[in-house]
Design an enzyme around this catalytic site. Structure first.
Site, PDB file in Angstrom:
ATOM      1  N   ASN A   9      -1.581  11.334   8.774  1.00  0.00           N
ATOM      2  CA  ASN A   9      -2.563  11.482   7.364  1.00  0.00           C
ATOM      3  C   ASN A   9      -3.809  10.785   8.247  1.00  0.00           C
ATOM      4  O   ASN A   9      -4.030   9.860   8.373  1.00  0.00           O
ATOM      5  CB  ASN A   9      -1.973  10.632   6.452  1.00  0.00           C
ATOM      6  CG  ASN A   9      -2.990  10.460   5.306  1.00  0.00           C
ATOM      7  OD1 ASN A   9      -3.890  11.373   5.131  1.00  0.00           O
ATOM      8  ND2 ASN A   9      -2.731   9.562   4.454  1.00  0.00           N
ATOM      9  N   TRP A  10      -4.672  11.890   8.263  1.00  0.00           N
ATOM     10  CA  TRP A  10      -6.018  11.606   8.829  1.00  0.00           C
ATOM     11  C   TRP A  10      -7.010  10.935   8.091  1.00  0.00           C
ATOM     12  O   TRP A  10      -7.983  10.525   8.540  1.00  0.00           O
ATOM     13  CB  TRP A  10      -6.353  12.912   9.467  1.00  0.00           C
ATOM     14  CG  TRP A  10      -5.857  13.517  10.732  1.00  0.00           C
ATOM     15  CD1 TRP A  10      -4.637  13.151  11.419  1.00  0.00           C
ATOM     16  CD2 TRP A  10      -6.280  14.643  11.656  1.00  0.00           C
ATOM     17  NE1 TRP A  10      -4.594  13.545  12.544  1.00  0.00           N
ATOM     18  CE2 TRP A  10      -5.533  14.739  12.545  1.00  0.00           C
ATOM     19  CE3 TRP A  10      -7.743  15.152  11.642  1.00  0.00           C
ATOM     20  CZ2 TRP A  10      -5.673  15.945  13.640  1.00  0.00           C
ATOM     21  CZ3 TRP A  10      -7.735  16.297  12.523  1.00  0.00           C
ATOM     22  CH2 TRP A  10      -6.855  16.400  13.347  1.00  0.00           C
ATOM     23  N   LYS A  11      -6.600  11.098   6.834  1.00  0.00           N
ATOM     24  CA  LYS A  11      -7.400  10.396   5.527  1.00  0.00           C
ATOM     25  C   LYS A  11      -8.737  11.185   5.783  1.00  0.00           C
ATOM     26  O   LYS A  11      -8.827  12.324   5.825  1.00  0.00           O
ATOM     27  CB  LYS A  11      -7.448   8.891   5.588  1.00  0.00           C
ATOM     28  CG  LYS A  11      -6.015   8.522   5.412  1.00  0.00           C
ATOM     29  CD  LYS A  11      -5.838   7.039   5.525  1.00  0.00           C
ATOM     30  CE  LYS A  11      -4.349   6.605   5.491  1.00  0.00           C
ATOM     31  NZ  LYS A  11      -4.112   5.314   5.178  1.00  0.00           N
ATOM     32  N   HIS A  97      -0.540   9.123  -2.815  1.00  0.00           N
ATOM     33  CA  HIS A  97      -0.651   8.351  -1.887  1.00  0.00           C
ATOM     34  C   HIS A  97      -1.645   6.907  -2.711  1.00  0.00           C
ATOM     35  O   HIS A  97      -2.070   7.146  -3.464  1.00  0.00           O
ATOM     36  CB  HIS A  97      -1.832   8.699  -0.638  1.00  0.00           C
ATOM     37  CG  HIS A  97      -1.807   7.865   0.415  1.00  0.00           C
ATOM     38  ND1 HIS A  97      -2.434   6.706   0.473  1.00  0.00           N
ATOM     39  CD2 HIS A  97      -1.254   7.828   1.544  1.00  0.00           C
ATOM     40  CE1 HIS A  97      -2.443   5.933   1.405  1.00  0.00           C
ATOM     41  NE2 HIS A  97      -1.653   6.848   2.373  1.00  0.00           N
ATOM     42  N   GLU A  99      -3.791   5.247  -2.077  1.00  0.00           N
ATOM     43  CA  GLU A  99      -5.404   5.434  -2.091  1.00  0.00           C
ATOM     44  C   GLU A  99      -5.721   6.283  -3.297  1.00  0.00           C
ATOM     45  O   GLU A  99      -6.861   5.966  -4.035  1.00  0.00           O
ATOM     46  CB  GLU A  99      -5.882   5.826  -0.797  1.00  0.00           C
ATOM     47  CG  GLU A  99      -5.808   4.654   0.473  1.00  0.00           C
ATOM     48  CD  GLU A  99      -5.392   5.375   1.844  1.00  0.00           C
ATOM     49  OE1 GLU A  99      -5.846   6.405   2.096  1.00  0.00           O
ATOM     50  OE2 GLU A  99      -5.084   4.188   2.593  1.00  0.00           O
ATOM     51  N   GLU A 169       5.667   3.751   1.657  1.00  0.00           N
ATOM     52  CA  GLU A 169       4.289   3.306   2.030  1.00  0.00           C
ATOM     53  C   GLU A 169       4.020   1.992   1.256  1.00  0.00           C
ATOM     54  O   GLU A 169       3.424   2.002   0.578  1.00  0.00           O
ATOM     55  CB  GLU A 169       3.226   4.171   2.218  1.00  0.00           C
ATOM     56  CG  GLU A 169       3.509   5.512   2.793  1.00  0.00           C
ATOM     57  CD  GLU A 169       1.985   5.856   3.164  1.00  0.00           C
ATOM     58  OE1 GLU A 169       1.983   6.153   4.538  1.00  0.00           O
ATOM     59  OE2 GLU A 169       1.139   6.059   2.414  1.00  0.00           O
ATOM     60  N   GLY A 175      -2.833   0.415   6.965  1.00  0.00           N
ATOM     61  CA  GLY A 175      -4.133  -0.199   7.386  1.00  0.00           C
ATOM     62  C   GLY A 175      -4.491  -1.658   7.619  1.00  0.00           C
ATOM     63  O   GLY A 175      -5.488  -2.056   7.924  1.00  0.00           O
ATOM     64  N   SER A 215       1.031   0.958   9.019  1.00  0.00           N
ATOM     65  CA  SER A 215       0.702   0.117  10.185  1.00  0.00           C
ATOM     66  C   SER A 215       1.892   0.684  11.154  1.00  0.00           C
ATOM     67  O   SER A 215       2.344  -0.216  12.111  1.00  0.00           O
ATOM     68  CB  SER A 215       0.645  -1.314  10.109  1.00  0.00           C
ATOM     69  OG  SER A 215      -0.575  -1.367   9.497  1.00  0.00           O
ATOM     70  N   GLY A 236      -0.989   6.831   9.590  1.00  0.00           N
ATOM     71  CA  GLY A 236      -2.444   7.042   9.288  1.00  0.00           C
ATOM     72  C   GLY A 236      -3.191   6.601  10.733  1.00  0.00           C
ATOM     73  O   GLY A 236      -3.354   7.565  11.465  1.00  0.00           O
ATOM     74  N   GLY A 237      -3.679   5.581  10.930  1.00  0.00           N
ATOM     75  CA  GLY A 237      -4.470   5.101  12.037  1.00  0.00           C
ATOM     76  C   GLY A 237      -4.102   5.816  13.372  1.00  0.00           C
ATOM     77  O   GLY A 237      -5.101   6.185  14.154  1.00  0.00           O
TER      78      GLY A 237
END
Ligand code: 13P
Length: 253
Positions: A9-11, A97, A99, A169, A175, A215, A236-237
């Protein structure tokens, strides 16, 4: 046998050239290191879906959206529908998600409508659930996840729910650099599977992939993925670095 899946997930990251470079770096890493039998789904920002799906199609991985509209079509300025995505060869969409729940007010009802839109147009929802820190501290995490899963998915029949991927998640792990322990992940994944078994039976629940997100990185993925009910990750990251992402893809034993 349920699928092993690693999704990135590149967000809302990267401008066009950096995004295209990252796609090609991932292709290079995959060519060099392989990916075993892990299914790979990359979810870039919507404006890069076309570029990404062209590259993905030639290199044996899939591309997913990060969101889609709860509506079919028409006067919904700024929205992108499931049928549009499907017509562009986009096979998956992250839905629900945390977010989107937090910053865009998405409720389980809206997310359930999005799940329906995805399925109606032949796309696979990657349905996200997970508790915030205060809910875990108050030992309400199982109740929270039970509600999220049942309100967004349990109106579906057996066949439709079998098309879904679920991602657990925990919001406190997203994050933050704080990963759920391997035991915490397994405990919640087994719980989610037990909910699916209760509602749909073992045959269905054993086929649904449940991914862990929060994470997850190249160092901790192998321990997380070694659990019986952890079928991969939503990253993610670490999905923004080609070498790390492909190392995660290859973290299954
Ligand atoms: P991080 O891997 O950056 O914690 O993000 C996880 C996530 O939200 C994936 O959807």
């Amino acid at each position: 046998m349920r699928k092993k899946i690693v999704a990135g997930n590149w967000k809302m990251n990267k401008e066009f050239q950096d995004a295209e470079d990252l796609m090609f770096e991932i292709v290079d890493e995959l060519t060099e290191k392989g990916s075993g039998d892990t299914e790979i789904i990359i979810c870039p920002p919507a404006v890069y879906l076309e570029m990404s799906s062209d590259i993905a199609a030639e290199n044996g991985f899939m591309v997913g959206a990060q969101n889609l509209s709860q509506f079919d079509s028409g006067a919904y300025t700024g929205e992108i529908s499931a049928s549009m995505l499907h017509s562009m060869g986009i096979t998956h969409s992250i839905l629900g998600h945390s977010e989107r729940r937090t910053y865009f007010g998405e409720t389980d009802k809206v997310i359930a409508d999005k799940v329906d839109q995805a399925l109606k147009h032949g796309m696979t929802p990657i349905y996200c659930c997970g508790e915030v820190l205060a809910e875990r501290q108050a030992e309400r995490h199982f109740d929270v996840v039970r509600n999220q899963v049942s309100e967004a998915l349990f109106h579906l029949g057996k066949e439709a729910v079998s098309q879904c991927i679920i991602a657990y998640e925990p919001v406190w792990a997203i994050g933050t650099g704080v990963t759920a322990s391997s035991a915490q992940a397994q405990e919640m994944h087994a719980f989610i599977r037990s909910l699916l078994t209760e509602k749909y039976g073992m045959e269905v629940s054993e086929e649904i992939s449940i991914l862990y997100g929060g994470s997850c990185n190249a160092k901790n993925a192998a321990e997380l993925f070694a659990n019986k009910d952890v079928d991969g990750g939503l990253i993610g990251g670490a999905a923004l670095k080609a070498a790390d992402f492909v190392a995660i893809v290859n973290s299954f034993q």
